[in-house]
Design an enzyme around this catalytic site. Structure first.
Site, mmCIF file in Angstrom:
data_model
loop_
_atom_site.group_PDB
_atom_site.id
_atom_site.type_symbol
_atom_site.label_atom_id
_atom_site.label_comp_id
_atom_site.label_asym_id
_atom_site.label_seq_id
_atom_site.Cartn_x
_atom_site.Cartn_y
_atom_site.Cartn_z
ATOM 1 N N HIS A 123 0.816 -1.218 0.000
ATOM 2 C CA HIS A 123 0.000 0.000 0.000
ATOM 3 C C HIS A 123 0.848 1.265 0.000
ATOM 4 O O HIS A 123 0.349 2.364 -0.234
ATOM 5 C CB HIS A 123 -0.951 -0.008 1.197
ATOM 6 C CG HIS A 123 -2.315 0.534 0.877
ATOM 7 N ND1 HIS A 123 -2.508 1.651 0.092
ATOM 8 C CD2 HIS A 123 -3.565 0.096 1.219
ATOM 9 C CE1 HIS A 123 -3.810 1.882 -0.012
ATOM 10 N NE2 HIS A 123 -4.477 0.951 0.651
ATOM 11 N N ASP A 136 -2.467 2.441 -4.329
ATOM 12 C CA ASP A 136 -3.688 2.461 -3.544
ATOM 13 C C ASP A 136 -4.706 1.540 -4.196
ATOM 14 O O ASP A 136 -4.489 1.016 -5.281
ATOM 15 C CB ASP A 136 -4.232 3.891 -3.455
ATOM 16 C CG ASP A 136 -3.182 4.840 -2.896
ATOM 17 O OD1 ASP A 136 -2.473 4.429 -1.963
ATOM 18 O OD2 ASP A 136 -3.081 5.970 -3.402
#
Lengths: 456, 335
Positions: free
Chosen positions: A428, A432
């Protein structure tokens, strides 16, 4: 004069090697670059070319014997060399001997094409024989590297150097620090993707389920005996280290899509017998899947990237690692420039790597340079899994088991279709959910558009 | 870069910048005197002081005999007694006879007189090769004087720096050796602010920011280093180039700040390597920034031969080039 040949370092973290087989015996003539010994380590087997032309004077290590890297293993009487050089010192000849005795990422025995995948624009294909330089570089860390390593509590010896001759640079330390203390275990020892939350292979040790018991005896990974301790070998240590560090440093997010693979399954079923007859390799769903993955990666280059302290490095090449669980460990050989291969090309390349993996013949180059990983986790019926990302990559996708299910079709009919879950773990820090879900949707679309016929 | 109160600029090459600054100095301060070989009637061999003698008179624009010791010696006397002499050594290669006057007298005046006298003089001289100047018109002399406390040495590369630093040198209360690279005289052009301004002596200038390697140079080689660094940018290398401008005092802060960022240092100069300016910079960085260094400090300099040869291949061999510099930079970035 006599040249002492030392045990090469086959991979950055490897500290010892076993003489698997002498290809020459004392008195034999050997040409420069001619393989004269086969060395095996936890990870790779490699034939080691002679650094000089001459005659084998003495073999210092027996077959099957394991010695530390850098230990003398043979003496060769060199033909036509200048006398008077101190073979034990750091004379140029000695350096050549060190260098040449070490197969590297371009070792002819493991990969004759000399192809090298540069990890960054600044890197370039090193001279094929630079392991001595690497060893020296690892020993002689620059003041900045020492200071940064101390400040960030990094073990320099575990780092993969991006500098000349594999030297560990200050940036390497900072990158490793950003990814965690063990992140830098070399790409060359690219392990550590699955054995994930689900789908642990049958051979996983039972040891983890019980508190450590003082071992009254030892057992092996292949034959675990209850009540005993399995000593950690290098491979297991690195797998453990990298799993922890990847899970710890890369915030894993997870997503899954369900893919209708009916048509691609039909295509594969139609082709598989002929393919195996013609090539000798089994045709699995993997190369179809890999093809779809590289196509989707080219639409979503951020998924083919890595997090560094300086920024997101978008990889130049698409080198796809294939997680292969073996009885005793896990290896992730890499199909280089996978985006340049057809389904057939991918099948041949991955087939060859799987073959080598099972025979323990993977070379350093086979394991290096991965930028994204795929994992066929469905063979034993896994329906979904949460894989751990291979450190230094943005994501990993799994193919889960293919099952027939009743599916509501576009025209509201109910049909029996072959369905497969595709699971994605993503770093992450790099991407995203927006990009990741776009990638998964694209992958699903491509897989569903494949077959039922076509050209492999 | 330049400390200017005026925005207006004029395009000049390096030799015009020298002429312009000298002219302003002569006009603005009656104490300013120019002396040297051929500076008067001839107007200097590069025509830097052309027509000065007509405008300012032979009392202030003085043609001297071919006697460098006298040129500097006379200038020292003028400076100690309140004038602002600008002595010219026609070519740096001819400066040796004045060595005693510069090193033994001018540099020590303030110390010897316990501060009662200073020696506010400028010694200007064209230096450097690349012009087929051979043994007597190519030499770099900075290292011979670099060792001497009490002497400042300036070697600007750009027209605007020439003006600012020459003004600062003229204002300075102590002797300043002002080195002008003769190949840059007409080769290098740039914008020069029209008003009076000075650039502090002892301040280097980052002429190209970068992250992977610090290159320190001065004079002509700054321009070549910039060419090399720009070429390497196409290969993905990011090189910082520092123009020393003043080689003594040395701007430690700028160099150390850069090296702490890039962790690698390459010093490039036209002068011989052994005992050259690069040796001092190298030692300074090793002393003060060891734990920032991720590679050995490297020096890319002229070979240790007695002089630059006349024959073109010899001159090329002696001099660096943007290509040779790029090779040296690339090697160190990759290290």
């Amino acid at each position: 004069m006599a040249t002492t040949i030392t045990m090469p370092q086959l991979g950055e973290t490897v500290t010892e090697g076993t003489v698997a087989q002498w290809l020459k015996k004392p008195g034999d003539a050997v040409d420069k670059y001619e393989p004269f010994v086969e060395v095996s380590t936890d990870k790779v087997n490699a034939e080691v070319p002679s650094p000089v032309t001459g005659t084998i004077r003495e073999l210092l290590v027996k077959e099957g014997e394991t010695v530390p890297t850098g230990a003398p293993i043979a003496i060769i009487d060199e033909v036509g060399a200048a006398a008077g050089t101190n073979a034990a010192g750091t004379s140029p000849t000695e350096q050549v001997a060190h260098a040449a005795s070490a197969p590297t990422t371009t070792a002819p025995s493991t990969n004759g094409n000399g192809k090298h995948t540069a990890p960054s624009p600044a890197a370039h294909a090193p001279a094929p024989l630079d392991m001595a330089g690497l060893e020296a570089a690892l020993r002689k860390a620059s003041p900045a590297v020492r200071r940064l390593a101390r400040e960030h509590n990094i073990d320099i010896r575990a780092l993969h150097g991006s500098g000349e001759h594999g030297r560990v640079t200050a940036n390497d330390v900072l990158t490793a620090s950003a990814m965690g203390p063990a992140a830098a275990v070399g790409q060359a020892i690219a392990v550590g993707t699955n054995f994930g939350a689900t789908g642990a292979p049958a051979a996983m040790p039972p040891a983890a389920s019980k508190p450590p018991i003082p071992a009254s005896g030892t057992s092996t990974y292949g034959e675990p005996i209850p009540g005993t301790m399995i000593p950690l070998n290098q491979a297991r240590r690195i797998i453990a280290q990298r799993m922890v560090e990847s899970k710890h440093n890369a915030p894993h997010a997870w997503s899954m899509v369900e893919v209708d693979v009916t048509n691609v399954w039909k295509w594969r079923t139609r082709e598989k017998d002929r393919f195996e007859r013609e090539t000798g390799y089994k045709l699995t769903l993997m190369p179809f899947f890999m093809r779809a993955v590289v196509e989707s990666l080219s639409v979503f280059p951020l998924m083919n990237a890595k997090f560094t302290p300086d920024g997101i490095l978008v990889e130049r090449e698409m080198n796809i690692g294939i997680a292969i669980g073996l009885a005793t460990n896990l290896v992730v050989p890499v199909v280089k420039r996978a985006d340049e291969l057809s389904i057939k090309g991918l099948a041949l390349a991955s087939g060859a790597l799987i073959d080598k993996a099972r025979k323990g013949k993977l070379g350093v180059d086979d394991l290096a340079g991965g930028t994204f990983t795929v994992n066929n986790n469905g063979a034993n019926g896994s329906y979904a899994s949460a894989p751990i990302i291979n450190a230094g990559q943005a994501g990993i996708v799994t193919m889960e088991t293919v099952v027939k299910k009743p599916v509501v079709t576009a025209d509201d009919a109910i049909a029996i279709r072959q369905m497969m879950n595709v699971c994605l773990s993503l770093d992450h820090r790099v991407v995203d959910g927006y990009v990741a879900s776009g990638f998964l949707a694209d992958l699903k679309k491509r897989l569903e558009a494949m077959g039922p016929t076509g050209t492999l | 870069m330049a400390v200017s109160t005026q925005e207006q600029t004029t395009t000049m090459n390096n030799v015009e910048a020298v002429r312009h600054t000298l002219y302003e100095a002569m006009k603005n301060d009656d104490r300013t005197v120019i002396l040297g070989e051929d500076v008067g009637a001839r107007g200097n061999v590069f025509l830097i002081t052309k027509d000065f003698i007509e405008e300012f008179g032979a009392q202030r624009v003085i043609d001297t005999p071919i006697a460098e010791a006298s040129i500097v010696g006379i200038a020292i006397g003028m400076a100690m007694e309140g004038l602002r002499p600008i002595a010219e050594i026609q070519f740096a290669d001819f400066i040796y006879p004045a060595f005693n006057q510069i090193v033994g007298e001018a540099a020590k005046t303030r110390y010897r007189s316990n501060g009662e006298y200073t020696c506010p003089m400028v010694i200007r001289t064209p230096y450097g090769g690349g012009v087929r100047g051979a043994l007597s018109h190519s030499i770099s002399i900075e290292a011979l004087f670099y060792h001497v406390p009490g002497l400042k040495i300036v070697a600007p590369a750009f027209p605007a720096d020439i003006k600012g630093l020459l003004n600062a040198a003229i204002d300075d209360p102590d002797p300043v050796l002002f080195l002008e690279h003769k190949k840059t005289y007409r080769l290098i052009k740039g914008e020069v602010p029209t008003g009076h301004y000075t650039i502090p002596l002892g301040k280097a200038n980052v002429v190209r920011p970068g992250t992977q390697l610090t290159v320190v140079s001065y004079g002509l080689y700054v321009h070549w280093a910039l060419d090399a660094a720009n070429a390497l940018a196409n290969e993905g290398y990011d090189v910082e180039v520092i123009d020393l401008r003043s080689i003594r005092p040395m701007d430690k802060t700028t160099i150390l700040t850069s090296v702490e960022k890039t962790r690698k240092l390459l010093i490039i100069h036209e002068d011989n390597k052994f005992g050259g300016i690069g040796a001092e910079i190298s030692a300074m960085v090793a002393e003060e920034a060891l734990f920032s260094l991720d590679a050995p400090i490297r020096r890319h300099c002229a070979p240790d031969v007695p002089a630059m040869g006349y024959a073109e291949p010899l001159e090329h061999e002696y001099m660096s080039s943007p290509t040779k510099m790029a090779d040296a930079m690339r090697e160190l970035v990759r290290f």
